[in-house]
Motif scaffolding. Structure first.
Motif, PDB file in Angstrom:
ATOM      1  N   ARG A 213      27.658  -4.610  74.326  1.00  0.00           N
ATOM      2  CA  ARG A 213      26.215  -3.021  73.792  1.00  0.00           C
ATOM      3  C   ARG A 213      25.091  -3.602  74.440  1.00  0.00           C
ATOM      4  NH1 ARG A 213      25.391  -3.271  68.111  1.00  0.00           N
ATOM      5  NH2 ARG A 213      24.062  -2.434  68.605  1.00  0.00           N
ATOM      6  N   VAL A 214      24.799  -5.042  74.804  1.00  0.00           N
ATOM      7  CA  VAL A 214      23.673  -5.266  76.141  1.00  0.00           C
ATOM      8  C   VAL A 214      24.240  -4.425  77.561  1.00  0.00           C
ATOM      9  CG1 VAL A 214      22.258  -7.077  76.768  1.00  0.00           C
ATOM     10  CG2 VAL A 214      23.599  -6.931  74.435  1.00  0.00           C
ATOM     11  N   VAL A 215      22.912  -3.919  78.075  1.00  0.00           N
ATOM     12  CA  VAL A 215      22.693  -3.418  79.095  1.00  0.00           C
ATOM     13  C   VAL A 215      21.954  -3.898  80.499  1.00  0.00           C
ATOM     14  CG1 VAL A 215      22.195  -0.924  80.483  1.00  0.00           C
ATOM     15  CG2 VAL A 215      23.595  -1.528  78.671  1.00  0.00           C
ATOM     16  N   ASP A 296      24.957   3.269  71.759  1.00  0.00           N
ATOM     17  CA  ASP A 296      24.662   1.994  70.774  1.00  0.00           C
ATOM     18  C   ASP A 296      24.420   1.562  71.383  1.00  0.00           C
ATOM     19  OD1 ASP A 296      25.254   1.299  68.503  1.00  0.00           O
ATOM     20  OD2 ASP A 296      27.354   0.220  69.523  1.00  0.00           O
ATOM     21  N   SER A 297      23.953   0.635  72.540  1.00  0.00           N
ATOM     22  CA  SER A 297      23.388   0.395  73.578  1.00  0.00           C
ATOM     23  C   SER A 297      21.751  -0.038  73.240  1.00  0.00           C
ATOM     24  CB  SER A 297      23.586   0.549  74.936  1.00  0.00           C
ATOM     25  OG  SER A 297      24.660   0.563  75.947  1.00  0.00           O
ATOM     26  N   VAL A 298      21.480  -1.660  73.412  1.00  0.00           N
ATOM     27  CA  VAL A 298      20.444  -2.041  73.697  1.00  0.00           C
ATOM     28  C   VAL A 298      19.651  -2.598  75.170  1.00  0.00           C
ATOM     29  CG1 VAL A 298      21.146  -4.803  73.037  1.00  0.00           C
ATOM     30  CG2 VAL A 298      18.442  -3.912  73.014  1.00  0.00           C
ATOM     31  N   LEU A 299      18.634  -2.354  75.879  1.00  0.00           N
ATOM     32  CA  LEU A 299      18.355  -2.904  77.197  1.00  0.00           C
ATOM     33  C   LEU A 299      17.846  -4.692  77.470  1.00  0.00           C
ATOM     34  CD1 LEU A 299      16.573   0.294  78.547  1.00  0.00           C
ATOM     35  CD2 LEU A 299      19.129   0.201  78.414  1.00  0.00           C
ATOM     36  N   GLY A 300      18.099  -4.914  77.752  1.00  0.00           N
ATOM     37  CA  GLY A 300      17.748  -6.681  78.158  1.00  0.00           C
ATOM     38  C   GLY A 300      16.888  -6.468  79.325  1.00  0.00           C
ATOM     39  N   ALA A 301      15.867  -6.904  79.142  1.00  0.00           N
ATOM     40  CA  ALA A 301      15.354  -6.972  80.726  1.00  0.00           C
ATOM     41  C   ALA A 301      14.409  -8.129  80.239  1.00  0.00           C
ATOM     42  CB  ALA A 301      14.719  -5.352  80.703  1.00  0.00           C
ATOM     43  N   TRP A 302      14.235  -8.529  81.332  1.00  0.00           N
ATOM     44  CA  TRP A 302      12.904  -9.677  82.599  1.00  0.00           C
ATOM     45  C   TRP A 302      11.142  -9.269  82.188  1.00  0.00           C
ATOM     46  CZ3 TRP A 302      13.821 -14.909  81.190  1.00  0.00           C
ATOM     47  CH2 TRP A 302      13.299 -15.665  81.993  1.00  0.00           C
TER      48      TRP A 302
END
Length: 387
Positions: A213-215, A296-302
């Motif tokens: 689910r994590v993009v 249904d995804s959550v974005l992962g970033a720095w």
């Protein structure tokens, strides 16, 4: 001290040795077990090894200097059993040696990242004939299998004898059923858990069972021109966007600049200027990105830079995880850039997941997320054990 079977290393009441077959195979199965997995009583690598006389079991994380593994990796008849490989294990050159990485999903990915020789070996995957039966352990996706199930499916295809390798699953089913029965009848009082502050990694817990689910996402901007006095248009615009899921799916888009390209943008983004100028229309690229991310995804970033760019382009503010913030909270200090944060976490070395600086950053994000999920998972297991 409990009486433990020396062969399967399980307590005598749940010893499964009587159910183990001895199945000769043409294919040499070489199991590489992560050291932490060895301590998991309900693991299945040893069960697999005991069922196959033509198998080896090695424990470790890095095998780059192991003469046996180096020789296997250089043999064209060797394959690695890992999700994302060929749909048909029997396709391609004959497989005489099958390397199986045994560990959690994240441990296995990390082991491949730390072993470039293994990562370069042809991979094969299996298509399960039925859903996995590992009901006593959390898997990242419904189609994921226990090691013994995956090996049985792969050998059934490689040796073209589907029914013969079902015998490997009898001990596995016994172990699963006994564990579930024990949990159902165990009425020992639970120890009272001491109240504790929430873990810095608690935001990751919803994704332990569904990491796909994590993009992960990173972007590059067209900037460098001073904004005109009173100008309403933003100083930066998104021109390069890369994303990936832990399952291996990737996305990349170059967005044609809507304003003149800044004089040093191509150099800063480490991509050819022509690729930016010949990029696709922004609306089409962002539509592709929306479809890739899904609902249904959550974005992962720095940090928030890429999220700010996406919001500026009209994508709003989807749910997100700031991996820089999670890393800082866990380390209790500022991590610096994504590469230094990954090294502080003792994460593995990355592989680029796209072009230029953004693709390199995305590779680092991948190993950071893998490490943070590992740590969050260990915390959850420790918390359950203390309950």
């Amino acid at each position: 001290m409990r009486d433990v079977c020396w062969r399967c290393r399980r307590p005598r009441p749940v010893c499964y040795c009587a159910l183990l077959p001895s199945l000769p195979t043409r294919t040499r199965v070489v199991l590489l077990q992560h050291p932490r997995e060895r301590r998991v009583g309900i693991g299945t690598a040893r069960m697999t090894h005991l069922s196959l006389p033509n198998s080896e079991l090695h424990e470790g994380v890095v095998f780059e200097e192991d003469a046996r593994i180096v020789a296997l990796a250089s043999d064209p008849t060797t394959a690695v059993l890992f999700p994302g490989g060929d749909a048909d294990p029997a396709g391609g050159p004959p497989v005489r040696s099958l390397i199986v990485v045994d560990g959690t999903w994240w441990q296995a990915r990390k082991m491949l990242a730390l072993n470039p020789r293994l990562a370069a070996v042809r991979r094969i995957g299996v298509t399960p004939r039925a859903p996995g039966n590992y009901r006593i352990r959390r898997e990242p996706r419904p189609e994921c299998l226990a090691t013994v199930e995956a090996v049985a499916s792969a050998l059934a295809a490689l040796e073209e004898e589907p029914a013969r390798f079902d015998a490997m699953l009898r001990a596995f089913e016994f172990m699963v059923d006994r564990q579930i029965a024990y949990q159902a009848t165990n009425d020992a009082p639970r120890r009272r858990r001491r109240a504790q502050a929430a873990s810095p990694l608690s935001p990751l817990r919803p994704y332990l069972a569904a990491p796909a689910r994590v993009v992960l996402v990173d972007g590059g901007a067209n900037s460098g021109w001073p904004a005109a006095a009173g100008a309403a248009e933003p100083r930066s615009e998104l021109v390069h966007l890369v994303a990936c899921r832990p399952s291996g799916e990737g996305f990349e888009a170059f967005l044609r600049p809507r304003r003149p390209l800044g004089p040093s943008v191509a150099h800063q983004l480490e991509v050819p200027e022509r690729r930016l100028l010949d990029g696709e229309e922004a609306g089409a690229a962002l539509a592709r990105f929306r479809a890739f991310v899904g609902d249904d995804s959550v974005l992962g970033a720095w940090g928030s830079f890429t999220a700010d760019l996406l919001a500026q382009e009209g994508l709003g503010r989807p749910p997100s995880l700031d991996l820089r913030d999670l890393c800082a909270r866990h380390l209790r200090r500022r991590p610096g850039g994504v590469a230094s944060g990954a090294r502080a976490l003792l994460a593995g070395e990355p592989a680029p997941r796209g072009s230029g600086r953004a693709g390199r950053t995305l590779g680092w994000l991948e190993v950071v997320l893998a490490r943070l999920l590992d740590l969050a998972g260990e915390e959850e297991v420790a918390a359950r054990g203390a309950a």
